[in-house]
Design a protein around this motif. Structure first.
Motif, PDB file in Angstrom:
ATOM      1  N   GLN A   1     -18.550 -32.614 -12.326  1.00  0.00           N
ATOM      2  CA  GLN A   1     -18.761 -33.261 -13.622  1.00  0.00           C
ATOM      3  C   GLN A   1     -17.598 -32.993 -14.569  1.00  0.00           C
ATOM      4  O   GLN A   1     -16.982 -31.926 -14.535  1.00  0.00           O
ATOM      5  CB  GLN A   1     -20.061 -32.741 -14.240  1.00  0.00           C
ATOM      6  N   LYS A   2     -17.379 -33.953 -15.463  1.00  0.00           N
ATOM      7  CA  LYS A   2     -16.220 -33.863 -16.368  1.00  0.00           C
ATOM      8  C   LYS A   2     -16.604 -33.150 -17.663  1.00  0.00           C
ATOM      9  O   LYS A   2     -17.512 -33.579 -18.369  1.00  0.00           O
ATOM     10  CB  LYS A   2     -15.727 -35.286 -16.665  1.00  0.00           C
ATOM     11  N   ILE A   3     -15.877 -32.083 -17.980  1.00  0.00           N
ATOM     12  CA  ILE A   3     -16.119 -31.353 -19.230  1.00  0.00           C
ATOM     13  C   ILE A   3     -15.039 -31.643 -20.265  1.00  0.00           C
ATOM     14  O   ILE A   3     -15.269 -31.465 -21.458  1.00  0.00           O
ATOM     15  CB  ILE A   3     -16.237 -29.839 -18.973  1.00  0.00           C
ATOM     16  N   CYS A   4     -13.891 -32.116 -19.816  1.00  0.00           N
ATOM     17  CA  CYS A   4     -12.764 -32.288 -20.743  1.00  0.00           C
ATOM     18  C   CYS A   4     -11.874 -33.443 -20.309  1.00  0.00           C
ATOM     19  O   CYS A   4     -11.580 -33.589 -19.117  1.00  0.00           O
ATOM     20  CB  CYS A   4     -11.968 -30.983 -20.775  1.00  0.00           C
ATOM     21  N   GLY A   5     -11.471 -34.238 -21.292  1.00  0.00           N
ATOM     22  CA  GLY A   5     -10.516 -35.315 -21.046  1.00  0.00           C
ATOM     23  C   GLY A   5      -9.264 -35.091 -21.871  1.00  0.00           C
ATOM     24  O   GLY A   5      -9.331 -34.573 -22.996  1.00  0.00           O
ATOM     25  N   ILE A   6      -8.142 -35.464 -21.310  1.00  0.00           N
ATOM     26  CA  ILE A   6      -6.839 -35.253 -21.964  1.00  0.00           C
ATOM     27  C   ILE A   6      -6.079 -36.576 -21.938  1.00  0.00           C
ATOM     28  O   ILE A   6      -6.011 -37.233 -20.895  1.00  0.00           O
ATOM     29  CB  ILE A   6      -6.020 -34.182 -21.201  1.00  0.00           C
ATOM     30  N   LEU A   7      -5.519 -36.933 -23.068  1.00  0.00           N
ATOM     31  CA  LEU A   7      -4.709 -38.149 -23.152  1.00  0.00           C
ATOM     32  C   LEU A   7      -3.375 -37.759 -23.793  1.00  0.00           C
ATOM     33  O   LEU A   7      -3.343 -37.397 -24.969  1.00  0.00           O
ATOM     34  CB  LEU A   7      -5.450 -39.169 -24.023  1.00  0.00           C
ATOM     35  N   ILE A   8      -2.298 -37.818 -23.008  1.00  0.00           N
ATOM     36  CA  ILE A   8      -0.985 -37.402 -23.517  1.00  0.00           C
ATOM     37  C   ILE A   8      -0.127 -38.641 -23.732  1.00  0.00           C
ATOM     38  O   ILE A   8       0.014 -39.475 -22.829  1.00  0.00           O
ATOM     39  CB  ILE A   8      -0.306 -36.413 -22.542  1.00  0.00           C
ATOM     40  N   GLU A   9       0.423 -38.748 -24.941  1.00  0.00           N
ATOM     41  CA  GLU A   9       1.247 -39.918 -25.288  1.00  0.00           C
ATOM     42  C   GLU A   9       2.635 -39.431 -25.684  1.00  0.00           C
ATOM     43  O   GLU A   9       2.787 -38.713 -26.679  1.00  0.00           O
ATOM     44  CB  GLU A   9       0.566 -40.684 -26.420  1.00  0.00           C
ATOM     45  N   ASN A  10       3.608 -39.794 -24.855  1.00  0.00           N
ATOM     46  CA  ASN A  10       4.980 -39.327 -25.071  1.00  0.00           C
ATOM     47  C   ASN A  10       5.857 -40.425 -25.653  1.00  0.00           C
ATOM     48  O   ASN A  10       5.733 -41.587 -25.280  1.00  0.00           O
ATOM     49  CB  ASN A  10       5.593 -38.877 -23.740  1.00  0.00           C
ATOM     50  N   GLU A  11       6.748 -40.009 -26.539  1.00  0.00           N
ATOM     51  CA  GLU A  11       7.783 -40.935 -27.022  1.00  0.00           C
ATOM     52  C   GLU A  11       9.108 -40.465 -26.461  1.00  0.00           C
ATOM     53  O   GLU A  11       9.405 -39.263 -26.495  1.00  0.00           O
ATOM     54  CB  GLU A  11       7.823 -40.939 -28.549  1.00  0.00           C
TER      55      GLU A  11
END
Ligand code: BTN
Length: 251
Positions: A115-125
């Protein structure tokens, strides 16, 4: 808005509500450069964003929602997966101090068992071939009892341990670990980050079902390459290589 720069490992902006901590941080970074590591957390997001354009569900005040900004101009764009690796590890290793059973589901979800406890979204410039700015947005399910959206198979730390958690206290510990990993990255001590990441992988051993454009198949994880591509080996011994979203784990 409150700042706790002295007692906290990074400059902190606390908000009762915002659209998205990542959008807030990105807007604040326009025009002025915030101190590296500046972290924004909110009790509630009106349009929390997840991967693949999904929204991120989180009841008011129950979970940890935050984003932080780094300026890793020393890091070539082709090595940006190191930022995913170090962020996932910082969170996974903090969660390991509360219970057993956490892993990193490629590329950067944190799972407890299935099961998923954490989501991460990384946005790079990018600026030329290096990374000028990286905003990592993270949602960790801490105290939520019931999830209304079944996707993506959510679980909270409270559901695992029966305890409740102070989101800002957990945030301080996670950001301390992020700082330590980031200083390793700055010193080019990347071998241990990569090795720990491979070791932390969900389904790192054994054959499991996956689905790609050709259908479902059984395979084992061979490795995650420095580029971030996942290499699977199917029952016929064939190696299959994927970028994010090209393959789905059958849970
Ligand atoms: C995912 O879909 O797995 C990534 C979810 C990322 C959610 C977090 S919550 C804090 C930050 N602000 C956002 O709008 N998204 C990220």
């Amino acid at each position: 808005m409150t700042h706790f720069p002295e007692t906290f490992p990074v400059p902190l902006i606390r908000l009762a509500e915002t659209d998205s901590t990542s959008l807030y941080l990105r807007n604040r970074c326009h025009g002025q450069e915030l101190k590296e590591g500046t972290t924004v957390t909110a009790d509630f997001q009106t349009s929390g964003r997840g991967q693949r354009g999904n929204s991120w569900e989180s009841e008011k005040g129950r979970n940890l929602l935050f984003s932080f900004v780094l300026y890793p101009s020393f890091l070539e764009a082709r090595r940006q997966f190191l930022l995913s690796q170090m962020t996932s590890l910082a969170i996974k290793e903090e969660l390991d101090t509360y219970a057993e059973g956490f892993s990193v589901k490629w590329p950067n979800d944190i799972y407890w068992q299935n099961q998923k406890i954490c989501g991460i979204l990384i946005e790079n410039e990018l600026m030329g071939s290096t990374i000028s700015q990286s905003i990592a947005g993270i949602g960790i399910n801490l105290n939520q009892d019931v999830f209304h959206s079944p996707a993506p198979n959510p679980v909270s730390l409270k559901q695992i341990t029966g305890e409740t958690y102070d989101p800002v206290a957990v945030l301080g510990k996670v950001m301390q670990r992020v700082r330590e990993y980031y200083s390793q990255l700055q010193k080019e001590e990347t071998a241990s980050i990569t090795a720990r990441y491979q070791d932390a992988l969900f389904r790192k051993e054994g054959m499991y079902r996956y689905k790609d454009a050709t259908g479902t198949f059984l395979a084992r994880i061979v490795e995650v390459e420095p580029s971030g591509q996942l290499i699977l080996q199917d029952e016929a011994g064939e190696k299959r290589r994927y970028v994010f979203k090209e393959v789905q784990y059958i849970l």
